[in-house]
Scaffold this motif. Structure first.
Motif, PDB file in Angstrom:
ATOM      1  N   LEU A  91       0.839  -1.200   0.000  1.00  0.00           N
ATOM      2  CA  LEU A  91       0.000   0.000   0.000  1.00  0.00           C
ATOM      3  C   LEU A  91       0.874   1.250   0.000  1.00  0.00           C
ATOM      4  N   ALA A  92       1.900   1.259   0.860  1.00  0.00           N
ATOM      5  CA  ALA A  92       2.806   2.408   0.902  1.00  0.00           C
ATOM      6  C   ALA A  92       3.521   2.596  -0.427  1.00  0.00           C
ATOM      7  N   ALA A  93       4.002   1.486  -1.024  1.00  0.00           N
ATOM      8  CA  ALA A  93       4.692   1.578  -2.310  1.00  0.00           C
ATOM      9  C   ALA A  93       3.754   2.058  -3.413  1.00  0.00           C
ATOM     10  N   SER A  94       2.492   1.638  -3.360  1.00  0.00           N
ATOM     11  CA  SER A  94       1.520   2.022  -4.383  1.00  0.00           C
ATOM     12  C   SER A  94       1.144   3.499  -4.301  1.00  0.00           C
ATOM     13  N   ILE A  95       1.369   4.105  -3.135  1.00  0.00           N
ATOM     14  CA  ILE A  95       1.131   5.541  -2.968  1.00  0.00           C
ATOM     15  C   ILE A  95       2.389   6.348  -3.288  1.00  0.00           C
ATOM     16  N   ILE A  96       3.533   5.866  -2.808  1.00  0.00           N
ATOM     17  CA  ILE A  96       4.784   6.603  -2.958  1.00  0.00           C
ATOM     18  C   ILE A  96       5.262   6.628  -4.414  1.00  0.00           C
ATOM     19  N   TYR A  97       5.253   5.464  -5.072  1.00  0.00           N
ATOM     20  CA  TYR A  97       5.846   5.403  -6.414  1.00  0.00           C
ATOM     21  C   TYR A  97       5.148   6.325  -7.419  1.00  0.00           C
ATOM     22  N   PRO A  98       3.819   6.274  -7.552  1.00  0.00           N
ATOM     23  CA  PRO A  98       3.187   7.203  -8.508  1.00  0.00           C
ATOM     24  C   PRO A  98       3.306   8.656  -8.096  1.00  0.00           C
ATOM     25  N   ARG A  99       3.448   8.905  -6.776  1.00  0.00           N
ATOM     26  CA  ARG A  99       3.553  10.288  -6.306  1.00  0.00           C
ATOM     27  C   ARG A  99       4.842  10.958  -6.783  1.00  0.00           C
ATOM     28  N   PHE A 100       5.924  10.195  -6.857  1.00  0.00           N
ATOM     29  CA  PHE A 100       7.227  10.783  -7.153  1.00  0.00           C
ATOM     30  C   PHE A 100       7.833  10.351  -8.497  1.00  0.00           C
ATOM     31  N   TYR A 101       7.360   9.253  -9.100  1.00  0.00           N
ATOM     32  CA  TYR A 101       8.090   8.702 -10.242  1.00  0.00           C
ATOM     33  C   TYR A 101       7.244   8.451 -11.487  1.00  0.00           C
ATOM     34  N   THR A 102       5.992   8.860 -11.514  1.00  0.00           N
ATOM     35  CA  THR A 102       5.184   8.646 -12.714  1.00  0.00           C
ATOM     36  C   THR A 102       4.785   9.979 -13.331  1.00  0.00           C
ATOM     37  N   CYS A 103       4.449   9.931 -14.594  1.00  0.00           N
ATOM     38  CA  CYS A 103       3.938  11.090 -15.327  1.00  0.00           C
ATOM     39  C   CYS A 103       2.925  10.593 -16.340  1.00  0.00           C
ATOM     40  N   SER A 104       2.263  11.512 -16.998  1.00  0.00           N
ATOM     41  CA  SER A 104       1.185  11.130 -17.918  1.00  0.00           C
ATOM     42  C   SER A 104       1.687  10.331 -19.121  1.00  0.00           C
ATOM     43  N   SER A 105       2.965  10.460 -19.459  1.00  0.00           N
ATOM     44  CA  SER A 105       3.521   9.746 -20.616  1.00  0.00           C
ATOM     45  C   SER A 105       4.433   8.592 -20.206  1.00  0.00           C
ATOM     46  N   CYS A 106       4.511   8.305 -18.915  1.00  0.00           N
ATOM     47  CA  CYS A 106       5.391   7.237 -18.412  1.00  0.00           C
ATOM     48  C   CYS A 106       4.607   5.927 -18.370  1.00  0.00           C
ATOM     49  N   SER A 107       4.573   5.215 -19.469  1.00  0.00           N
ATOM     50  CA  SER A 107       3.715   4.029 -19.583  1.00  0.00           C
ATOM     51  C   SER A 107       4.161   2.905 -18.655  1.00  0.00           C
ATOM     52  N   ARG A 108       5.475   2.651 -18.591  1.00  0.00           N
ATOM     53  CA  ARG A 108       5.937   1.548 -17.743  1.00  0.00           C
ATOM     54  C   ARG A 108       5.753   1.862 -16.262  1.00  0.00           C
ATOM     55  N   GLN A 109       5.963   3.119 -15.879  1.00  0.00           N
ATOM     56  CA  GLN A 109       5.737   3.502 -14.485  1.00  0.00           C
ATOM     57  C   GLN A 109       4.265   3.391 -14.119  1.00  0.00           C
ATOM     58  N   ILE A 110       3.389   3.783 -15.051  1.00  0.00           N
ATOM     59  CA  ILE A 110       1.944   3.653 -14.803  1.00  0.00           C
ATOM     60  C   ILE A 110       1.566   2.179 -14.691  1.00  0.00           C
ATOM     61  N   GLY A 111       2.145   1.362 -15.571  1.00  0.00           N
ATOM     62  CA  GLY A 111       1.877  -0.076 -15.510  1.00  0.00           C
ATOM     63  C   GLY A 111       2.311  -0.684 -14.195  1.00  0.00           C
ATOM     64  N   ALA A 112       3.493  -0.262 -13.699  1.00  0.00           N
ATOM     65  CA  ALA A 112       3.979  -0.760 -12.404  1.00  0.00           C
ATOM     66  C   ALA A 112       3.063  -0.327 -11.272  1.00  0.00           C
ATOM     67  N   THR A 113       2.533   0.886 -11.366  1.00  0.00           N
ATOM     68  CA  THR A 113       1.616   1.383 -10.337  1.00  0.00           C
ATOM     69  C   THR A 113       0.328   0.575 -10.322  1.00  0.00           C
ATOM     70  N   VAL A 114      -0.197   0.290 -11.508  1.00  0.00           N
ATOM     71  CA  VAL A 114      -1.446  -0.479 -11.607  1.00  0.00           C
ATOM     72  C   VAL A 114      -1.262  -1.879 -11.037  1.00  0.00           C
ATOM     73  N   THR A 115      -0.163  -2.554 -11.420  1.00  0.00           N
ATOM     74  CA  THR A 115       0.072  -3.909 -10.905  1.00  0.00           C
ATOM     75  C   THR A 115       0.321  -3.886  -9.395  1.00  0.00           C
ATOM     76  N   SER A 116       0.983  -2.832  -8.915  1.00  0.00           N
ATOM     77  CA  SER A 116       1.216  -2.722  -7.472  1.00  0.00           C
ATOM     78  C   SER A 116      -0.101  -2.570  -6.720  1.00  0.00           C
ATOM     79  N   CYS A 117      -1.014  -1.801  -7.257  1.00  0.00           N
ATOM     80  CA  CYS A 117      -2.331  -1.652  -6.623  1.00  0.00           C
ATOM     81  C   CYS A 117      -3.083  -2.976  -6.611  1.00  0.00           C
ATOM     82  N   LEU A 118      -2.949  -3.744  -7.694  1.00  0.00           N
ATOM     83  CA  LEU A 118      -3.586  -5.067  -7.742  1.00  0.00           C
ATOM     84  C   LEU A 118      -2.962  -6.004  -6.710  1.00  0.00           C
ATOM     85  N   VAL A 119      -1.640  -5.905  -6.544  1.00  0.00           N
ATOM     86  CA  VAL A 119      -0.960  -6.724  -5.531  1.00  0.00           C
ATOM     87  C   VAL A 119      -1.465  -6.380  -4.137  1.00  0.00           C
TER      88      VAL A 119
END
Length: 285
Positions: A91-119
């Protein structure tokens, strides 16, 4: 002789763990493919996904080869405690990672965030599947008080991470708060270790009564910390102009500690109410 237990892979909790394994692997693989970063938050997220992948794989491996029953620990308590810990960490990682390391064009970072939320959802489901049901004989860490102990220890770890070692030594009030966090954390950690290692019989008094007394003491101590920490931290200390929006600065950590102190107080109050109910009401019926 090693026996293969295919049932461990087909029961609901086994299927959930297989999905956790796949999605955590996808999460850290996507993040690693973007490149390595030196920030502590990035390291925390990668550590979380890798740890959850490794321990979940170990649990599946040991249960599949029927080796878990041969370990000198309470396997039920261990798996319940890890599921709760993994839920909080992801839960902490799913909040922290998109907060500091994703952007609207960062497809792999967005994908990692989505899978982390599913985890996170999957580990929360595992907690629900392994949690002891009313009237069911089970390990302490799979009960509500046991899960709360894991939560209390995890929140204390977040507080320790946010502490500024150059600030609190100057104020006795803040030193008291750090002592509160440390004492309560140590007790929660001892309860978890003693339970997993089947050492609860070493307690000099009945475990449920010791637990209730310590919970009451922790509530009283945290009540003082809830008042003292913000009083000393924010008095004549407004947010510096150098703290830019979107960038975490040391002053923001003071806010995080204040919030987590209040949150842990709520957890200890719930723990105390539940423990008192078990000691004074359920045990007499």
């Amino acid at each position: 002789m090693v026996t293969l237990d295919f049932r461990t892979l087909t029961v609901p909790v086994g299927i959930v763990r297989i999905l956790e394994l796949i999605l955590t692997c996808i999460s850290f693989s996507l993040v690693a493919s973007v490149g390595n970063r030196a920030e502590s938050f990035w390291t925390w997220c990668m550590f979380t996904w890798c740890l959850c992948f490794c321990v979940t794989f170990l649990i599946l491996f040991l249960e599949f080869f029927s080796l878990s029953s041969k370990l000198p620990i309470s396997w039920e308590d261990f798996t319940a405690a890890f599921a709760m810990l993994a839920t909080l960490m992801v839960l902490a990682a799913s909040i922290i990672y998109p907060r500091f390391y994703t952007c609207s064009s960062c497809s792999r970072q967005i994908g990692a965030t989505v899978t982390s939320c599913l985890v996170f959802i999957l580990y929360a489901v595992e907690v629900g599947l392994t949690r002891a049901k009313p009237g069911e004989l089970s390990g302490f860490l799979s009960t509500v008080p046991g899960l709360l102990k894991v939560l209390e220890a995890f929140v204390a770890c977040i507080i320790f991470i946010c502490l500024d070692h150059h600030q609190y030594p100057s104020y006795p009030g803040l030193q008291w708060c750090v002592a509160v966090y440390s004492i309560c954390f140590i007790f929660a950690l001892l309860v978890i270790i003693f339970t997993v290692c089947r050492l609860l019989s070493l307690f000099p008094a009945p475990f449920d009564k010791v637990l209730t007394a310590c919970n009451v003491l922790a509530v009283l101590m945290y009540l003082t910390a809830v008042v003292i920490w913000p009083l000393y931290s924010f008095r004549n200390n407004p947010r510096p102009s150098t703290c830019k929006a979107g960038v975490l600065c040391q002053w923001d950590n003071l806010v995080v500690i204040s919030f987590m102190t209040s949150f842990n107080l709520g957890a200890y109050i719930a723990d105390t109410i539940y423990s008192c109910r078990l000691v004074f009401f359920v045990s007499r019926t």
